[in-house]
Design a protein around this motif. Sequence first.
Motif, PDB file in Angstrom:
ATOM      1  N   ASP A 120     -54.114 -19.922 -75.922  1.00 57.19           N
ATOM      2  CA  ASP A 120     -53.606 -19.924 -76.881  1.00 57.19           C
ATOM      3  C   ASP A 120     -53.711 -19.559 -78.142  1.00 57.19           C
ATOM      4  O   ASP A 120     -53.863 -19.936 -79.204  1.00 57.19           O
ATOM      5  N   PRO A 121     -53.287 -18.400 -78.357  1.00 58.75           N
ATOM      6  CA  PRO A 121     -53.470 -17.179 -79.593  1.00 58.75           C
ATOM      7  C   PRO A 121     -52.866 -18.241 -80.612  1.00 58.75           C
ATOM      8  O   PRO A 121     -53.143 -17.766 -81.642  1.00 58.75           O
ATOM      9  N   SER A 122     -51.616 -18.697 -80.887  1.00 61.48           N
ATOM     10  CA  SER A 122     -51.182 -19.332 -81.513  1.00 61.48           C
ATOM     11  C   SER A 122     -52.136 -20.749 -82.479  1.00 61.48           C
ATOM     12  O   SER A 122     -51.779 -21.225 -83.209  1.00 61.48           O
ATOM     13  N   CYS A 123     -53.260 -21.017 -81.402  1.00 61.99           N
ATOM     14  CA  CYS A 123     -53.724 -22.165 -82.349  1.00 61.99           C
ATOM     15  C   CYS A 123     -53.080 -23.594 -82.068  1.00 61.99           C
ATOM     16  O   CYS A 123     -53.530 -24.868 -82.402  1.00 61.99           O
ATOM     17  N   ILE A 124     -51.620 -23.489 -81.343  1.00 64.83           N
ATOM     18  CA  ILE A 124     -50.886 -24.815 -81.795  1.00 64.83           C
ATOM     19  C   ILE A 124     -51.093 -25.679 -80.614  1.00 64.83           C
ATOM     20  O   ILE A 124     -50.174 -26.799 -81.124  1.00 64.83           O
ATOM     21  N   GLY A 260     -48.771 -29.537 -65.106  1.00 61.85           N
ATOM     22  CA  GLY A 260     -49.396 -30.581 -65.571  1.00 61.85           C
ATOM     23  C   GLY A 260     -48.768 -30.988 -64.658  1.00 61.85           C
ATOM     24  O   GLY A 260     -47.672 -30.733 -63.241  1.00 61.85           O
ATOM     25  N   PRO A 261     -47.986 -32.744 -63.825  1.00 67.09           N
ATOM     26  CA  PRO A 261     -48.201 -33.015 -62.492  1.00 67.09           C
ATOM     27  C   PRO A 261     -46.209 -32.828 -62.294  1.00 67.09           C
ATOM     28  O   PRO A 261     -46.271 -33.650 -61.405  1.00 67.09           O
ATOM     29  N   ILE A 262     -45.710 -32.346 -63.336  1.00 66.06           N
ATOM     30  CA  ILE A 262     -44.283 -32.121 -62.932  1.00 66.06           C
ATOM     31  C   ILE A 262     -43.904 -30.659 -61.922  1.00 66.06           C
ATOM     32  O   ILE A 262     -42.992 -30.140 -61.307  1.00 66.06           O
ATOM     33  N   ASN A 263     -45.736 -30.379 -61.731  1.00 63.40           N
ATOM     34  CA  ASN A 263     -45.618 -28.476 -60.733  1.00 63.40           C
ATOM     35  C   ASN A 263     -46.892 -28.561 -60.070  1.00 63.40           C
ATOM     36  O   ASN A 263     -47.047 -28.396 -59.350  1.00 63.40           O
ATOM     37  N   ASN A 264     -47.999 -29.587 -60.991  1.00 66.01           N
ATOM     38  CA  ASN A 264     -49.047 -29.403 -60.194  1.00 66.01           C
ATOM     39  C   ASN A 264     -50.136 -30.872 -60.022  1.00 66.01           C
ATOM     40  O   ASN A 264     -49.550 -31.342 -61.357  1.00 66.01           O
ATOM     41  N   PRO A 265     -50.600 -31.380 -59.189  1.00 65.69           N
ATOM     42  CA  PRO A 265     -51.021 -32.666 -59.392  1.00 65.69           C
ATOM     43  C   PRO A 265     -51.802 -32.537 -59.535  1.00 65.69           C
ATOM     44  O   PRO A 265     -53.486 -33.121 -59.120  1.00 65.69           O
ATOM     45  N   VAL A 291     -47.160 -21.645 -70.642  1.00 71.17           N
ATOM     46  CA  VAL A 291     -48.267 -20.522 -71.247  1.00 71.17           C
ATOM     47  C   VAL A 291     -48.273 -20.486 -68.764  1.00 71.17           C
ATOM     48  O   VAL A 291     -48.781 -19.234 -68.828  1.00 71.17           O
ATOM     49  N   PHE A 292     -48.451 -21.095 -68.519  1.00 72.66           N
ATOM     50  CA  PHE A 292     -48.959 -21.379 -67.167  1.00 72.66           C
ATOM     51  C   PHE A 292     -46.726 -20.870 -66.231  1.00 72.66           C
ATOM     52  O   PHE A 292     -46.497 -22.367 -66.933  1.00 72.66           O
ATOM     53  N   THR A 293     -47.268 -19.808 -65.613  1.00 70.14           N
ATOM     54  CA  THR A 293     -45.480 -20.037 -65.340  1.00 70.14           C
ATOM     55  C   THR A 293     -45.478 -20.028 -63.730  1.00 70.14           C
ATOM     56  O   THR A 293     -43.862 -19.878 -63.640  1.00 70.14           O
ATOM     57  N   MET A 294     -46.502 -20.180 -63.223  1.00 65.93           N
ATOM     58  CA  MET A 294     -46.192 -20.007 -61.713  1.00 65.93           C
ATOM     59  C   MET A 294     -44.962 -21.770 -61.173  1.00 65.93           C
ATOM     60  O   MET A 294     -46.340 -22.557 -61.359  1.00 65.93           O
ATOM     61  N   LEU A 295     -44.211 -21.254 -60.756  1.00 63.39           N
ATOM     62  CA  LEU A 295     -44.221 -22.905 -60.114  1.00 63.39           C
ATOM     63  C   LEU A 295     -43.528 -22.791 -58.432  1.00 63.39           C
ATOM     64  O   LEU A 295     -43.950 -22.064 -58.061  1.00 63.39           O
ATOM     65  N   GLN A 296     -44.591 -24.228 -58.562  1.00 62.72           N
ATOM     66  CA  GLN A 296     -44.680 -24.243 -56.882  1.00 62.72           C
ATOM     67  C   GLN A 296     -43.820 -23.980 -55.447  1.00 62.72           C
ATOM     68  O   GLN A 296     -44.067 -23.669 -55.005  1.00 62.72           O
ATOM     69  N   THR A 297     -42.620 -24.878 -55.882  1.00 64.62           N
ATOM     70  CA  THR A 297     -41.585 -24.028 -55.078  1.00 64.62           C
ATOM     71  C   THR A 297     -40.462 -23.125 -54.702  1.00 64.62           C
ATOM     72  O   THR A 297     -39.772 -22.987 -54.460  1.00 64.62           O
ATOM     73  N   SER A 298     -41.147 -22.179 -56.103  1.00 65.02           N
ATOM     74  CA  SER A 298     -40.603 -20.016 -56.217  1.00 65.02           C
ATOM     75  C   SER A 298     -40.658 -19.729 -56.630  1.00 65.02           C
ATOM     76  O   SER A 298     -40.882 -18.459 -56.251  1.00 65.02           O
ATOM     77  N   PRO A 300     -43.590 -17.345 -59.662  1.00 63.08           N
ATOM     78  CA  PRO A 300     -43.518 -17.157 -60.923  1.00 63.08           C
ATOM     79  C   PRO A 300     -42.149 -17.067 -61.453  1.00 63.08           C
ATOM     80  O   PRO A 300     -41.299 -16.594 -61.404  1.00 63.08           O
ATOM     81  N   LEU A 301     -42.034 -17.853 -62.748  1.00 64.06           N
ATOM     82  CA  LEU A 301     -41.067 -17.748 -64.106  1.00 64.06           C
ATOM     83  C   LEU A 301     -41.063 -16.355 -65.089  1.00 64.06           C
ATOM     84  O   LEU A 301     -42.194 -16.795 -65.662  1.00 64.06           O
ATOM     85  N   ASN A 302     -40.692 -16.119 -65.570  1.00 65.14           N
ATOM     86  CA  ASN A 302     -39.728 -15.209 -66.663  1.00 65.14           C
ATOM     87  C   ASN A 302     -39.524 -16.006 -67.489  1.00 65.14           C
ATOM     88  O   ASN A 302     -39.406 -17.386 -67.847  1.00 65.14           O
ATOM     89  N   ILE A 303     -39.599 -15.043 -69.014  1.00 61.54           N
ATOM     90  CA  ILE A 303     -39.096 -16.708 -69.714  1.00 61.54           C
ATOM     91  C   ILE A 303     -37.956 -16.836 -70.260  1.00 61.54           C
ATOM     92  O   ILE A 303     -37.932 -17.993 -70.701  1.00 61.54           O
ATOM     93  N   ALA A 304     -36.967 -16.560 -69.874  1.00 55.61           N
ATOM     94  CA  ALA A 304     -35.768 -17.007 -69.259  1.00 55.61           C
ATOM     95  C   ALA A 304     -35.350 -17.986 -68.568  1.00 55.61           C
ATOM     96  O   ALA A 304     -34.877 -18.612 -68.875  1.00 55.61           O
ATOM     97  N   GLN A 305     -36.026 -17.724 -67.753  1.00 58.53           N
ATOM     98  CA  GLN A 305     -36.381 -19.304 -66.722  1.00 58.53           C
ATOM     99  C   GLN A 305     -37.267 -20.579 -67.185  1.00 58.53           C
ATOM    100  O   GLN A 305     -36.704 -21.555 -66.932  1.00 58.53           O
TER     101      GLN A 305
END
Length: 317
Positions: A120-124, A260-265, A291-298, A300-305
Amino acid sequence: MKKIISTLALFGFTLLISFSSTAQDFYHPEVIQEVKIYFDESNWATILAQFYDAGNEERLLGSVELNGQFFDSVGVRYKGNSSYNNSGVKKPFNIKLDYVVEDQTYQDYGTLKLGNLHKDPSCIREVLSYEIAQQYFPASQANYAKVYVNNDYMGLYTNVQDVDKYFKRTHFNSDENWSVKGEIGDNSLPGQMGGVWQYFGADSSLYQQLYSLESDQGWNELVLFLDRFNNEPELIPSILNIDRHLWFLAFQNLLVNLDGPINNPQNYYLYQDDNNRVNPIPWDLNESFGVFTMLQTSGPLNIAQLQQLNPFVNANE
């Protein structure tokens, strides 16, 4: 004129008193805390790394100074997973104030969780996420701290409130009921990674790679909850705080927190309140905002997704 000056002076004094009182809050969002850790050992980093690698959460005895207040005989260990395994020397810390001295706390807080702003280079991201979450359901307070070790400045850290008994008393008026933390263990089975809150059978050992116990007892209670949740849906209103859970899911989705738990347990707590209903509590929000882009059911997602994430993503998981 004298009256105006007196009024301004009184106003300024009131502001000063107000700032002084709020500045004492260890998690005030506008105040950067100062945490100074001291070890007798010059090779403290090597020792902490060895403790971390051993995996038994052993702590190194030291002392800590919090905003000028000194605490002796505290226990310090590294924490985290990917945040620990980054290549830098800035590691995240877990500091237990009452490690030796019973009931030693700072403003009633006994354990400090200091994150190293990994990814998190934004630190926020993390602090902002917790500030949003607090508006809708029980969530930790969070701000920032300047951290030193043996007088060497380590950098700016996130300072996140621990989900401990004090947290539970504050939000649920109780702290003795069963509680678990969702986290993926090294030996988790592939089938266990596909969904959250699945029921694998009555054997509690089947769940110990997806949950860690945060109370004196609770394995049997967790298994019973998962059994009823999956197999007796008519009981869900009596065993789950549905309103808070829906807010929790909406929050995770809107902030695109796919670690988090909508994607990883993992990265959440469960606590059963005195009404016997389970409540979700968020944790480890440093990879929110996509920041985490890997969707378990499909995949990696790009920014638009990530920006257009379906509100019902993984609804069947």
